[in-house]
Design an enzyme around this catalytic site. Structure first.
Site, PDB file in Angstrom:
ATOM      1  N   HIS A 183       0.810  -1.224   0.000  1.00 18.81           N
ATOM      2  CA  HIS A 183       0.000   0.000   0.000  1.00 18.81           C
ATOM      3  C   HIS A 183       0.841   1.271   0.000  1.00 18.81           C
ATOM      4  CE1 HIS A 183      -3.787   1.776  -0.225  1.00 18.81           C
ATOM      5  NE2 HIS A 183      -4.434   1.148   0.749  1.00 18.81           N
ATOM      6  N   ARG A 184       2.128   1.112   0.089  1.00 18.22           N
ATOM      7  CA  ARG A 184       2.974   2.323  -0.031  1.00 18.22           C
ATOM      8  C   ARG A 184       2.954   2.830  -1.474  1.00 18.22           C
ATOM      9  NH1 ARG A 184       8.465  -0.066   2.256  1.00 18.22           N
ATOM     10  NH2 ARG A 184       7.695  -1.728   0.928  1.00 18.22           N
TER      11      ARG A 184
END
Ligand code: CAO
Length: 475
Positions: free
Chosen positions: A445-446
């Protein structure tokens, strides 16, 4: 000897227990010669319905203790070749007429080949998985003198004979039945796998045989779309309960997993699940599987289609095929798709390189190689290096959902659940049978947004639910 006397003798032979116990719809009782004409007497279940076949211009001779080639005769229905599924005999075994020799699979059915000789098995000409053509020798059987006369009969059978009376004749003498419910071994196995009793099933086959379709109907599945329950070999060694705690160092492949998964912990995982209806893919693989096996010897599973479709979807969503390098994101040119592989030595992640340039057949070959190498502890560091995206098919073992862990420096991974036959609504609101596979994604999710993952997944779904769409993108 006149014909009446011969037939009388043969009837006397039929009364022996070894013949009266037979449950075949007909049996070839004997071969005899009248005026230089070789004749076979076929007997229906009732001796009253004897049928005589006459083969002309055939001269027999007696040979003592001859080794005879027992050939695959014409099974009918246009079947030209079969795959050997199982041997019921080994070299050195004594066999009698009608004893099971082997089970073979044609493109239409599995049938059991029974012996037409009394004798000793001398050689098996094929291994399990081999393809035998009609006319090929299956086994060599050493037979005694009078048998030797019979086995010299060419293997062309009924089509070359003149049928004088065809009343109640069924088909080629390769079917066998074991007990009250009639069914081939493959059908029996299927019933056993689904824990159903053959006697509970309404048989629609010839002479009351239970067919595969009958079982599928009974358990609520039908047609080629049946996905056999994934078979997982049971552990070869028995696990004995521990009497006391045991300490074992974390080493080998587990150590590698330990290190890389610790690294994975630093990745904020985003999960996304969806279900795909793979009915068309199930049909497609069913149609191609035998052809691929026959022409290339390769095992075609669902994975090569899924891997190729993944590559096509990655082409449209390249960020999922990227890697984090410090403050940069490296978009990888090659789709090196890692396949989580369960091996006797632990979990490995070899990758299929440059999937974007490979055909589905190429992928099949590479997957077969890696799978085999995994089983034999032969996966090389080069096989593992360079992965850019990962798939984990846990569905061959079972399960619906998984929470896959990203393999750094990659940014996404998908876990495939087992394909299940389930009711679903179609476009018109009707309940239909669907082949549902759940797919669980994890994204870093970065760098990966949920929407990106959803779009990628939708694209893949589009290819896999209608595999014909892939054709347009294959080179
Ligand atoms: N649903 C239903 N059937 C499936 C299936 C699924 N998701 N996946 C495989 N099957 C079927 C295959 O089609 C094949 O059927 P046939 O015998 O009729 O051809 C049978 O199950 C066996 O397949 P396979 O395992 O030999 O071959 P594959 O290409 O599907 O999978 C591999 C290869 C290497 C991915 C697999 O063997 C494996 O190791 N999976 C485990 C991965 C794993 O452990 N993941 C967890 C990682 S996290 O710890």
């Amino acid at each position: 000897m006149n014909r009446g006397r011969i037939i009388k003798n043969i009837f006397a032979r039929f009364k022996k227990p070894s013949y009266t116990n037979r449950t075949q719809s007909y049996c070839r009782l004997s071969t005899y010669s009248i005026n230089g004409t070789k004749s076979y007497l076929f007997m229906n279940k009732s001796p009253c319905h004897s049928v005589q076949y006459v083969k002309r211009n055939f001269h027999s001779s007696h040979v003592c203790c001859t080794v005879v080639p027992f050939k695959l005769s014409d099974i009918g229905e246009g079947i030209k070749e079969v795959e050997v599924l199982e041997w019921f005999v080994a070299v050195g075994d004594e066999v009698s007429q009608f004893d099971n020799i082997c089970e073979v699979q044609s493109d239409k059915a599995a049938v059991t080949i029974t012996s037409r000789y009394d004798g000793t098995v001398k050689k098996l000409h094929h291994e399990v998985g081999d393809v035998a053509q009609v006319g090929d020798t299956l086994v060599d059987i050493e037979v005694a003198d009078d048998e030797a006369t019979t086995e010299k009969v060419p293997e062309k059978t009924v089509s070359e004979t003149t049928v004088q009376d065809v009343q109640n004749v069924t088909e080629a003498p390769v079917q066998v039945v074991h007990d009250k419910a009639l069914a081939t071994p493959a059908v029996r196995r299927l019933a056993k796998e689904h824990n159903v009793s053959l006697s509970d099933i309404k048989a629609t086959g010839k002479d009351g045989r239970v067919l595969k379709e009958d079982i599928l109907l009974y358990i609520g599945q039908s047609g080629p779309s049946l996905t056999a329950p994934p078979t997982v070999p049971p552990p070869s060694t028995k696990v004995t309960p521990l009497a006391e705690d045991r300490i074992e160092p974390i080493k080998g492949i587990r150590k590698v997993m330990f290190t890389s998964m610790k690294e994975s912990l630093s990745i904020p995982h985003f999960g996304y699940d969806d279900e795909f209806d793979l009915g068309q893919l199930v049909d497609l693989r069913y149609k191609l599987k035998k052809e691929v096996k026959h022409t290339t010897g390769l095992k075609l599973s669902y994975m090569p289609f899924i891997i190729k479709a993944t590559s096509l979807a990655l082409k449209e969503h390249p960020i999922l095929n990227s890697q984090i390098d410090g403050d940069n994101l490296v978009f990888k040119a090659d789709h090196n798709i890692c396949i989580a592989t369960d091996t006797p030595h632990g979990l490995l992640l070899p990758c299929i390189k440059q999937v974007q340039n490979l055909s589905i057949l190429d992928i099949t070959a590479e997957l077969n190689r890696l799978h085999e190498a995994g089983l034999n502890n032969k996966i090389s560091p080069a096989d593992i290096a360079g992965g850019s995206f990962s798939l984990s098919n846990i569905g061959n073992i079972g399960g619906t959902y998984a929470r896959p862990v990203i393999f750094p420096p990659q940014v996404a991974i998908g876990a495939l659940g087992r394909i299940q036959v389930l009711p679903r609504f179609d476009y018109h609101g009707n309940v239909v049978k669907a082949h549902v596979m759940c797919i669980s994604w994890s994204g870093d999710h970065r760098v990966i947004e949920g929407a990106t993952m959803a779009r990628f997944s939708n694209q893949l779904k589009d290819y896999l639910e209608e595999p014909a769409k892939m054709l347009m993108h294959l080179k």
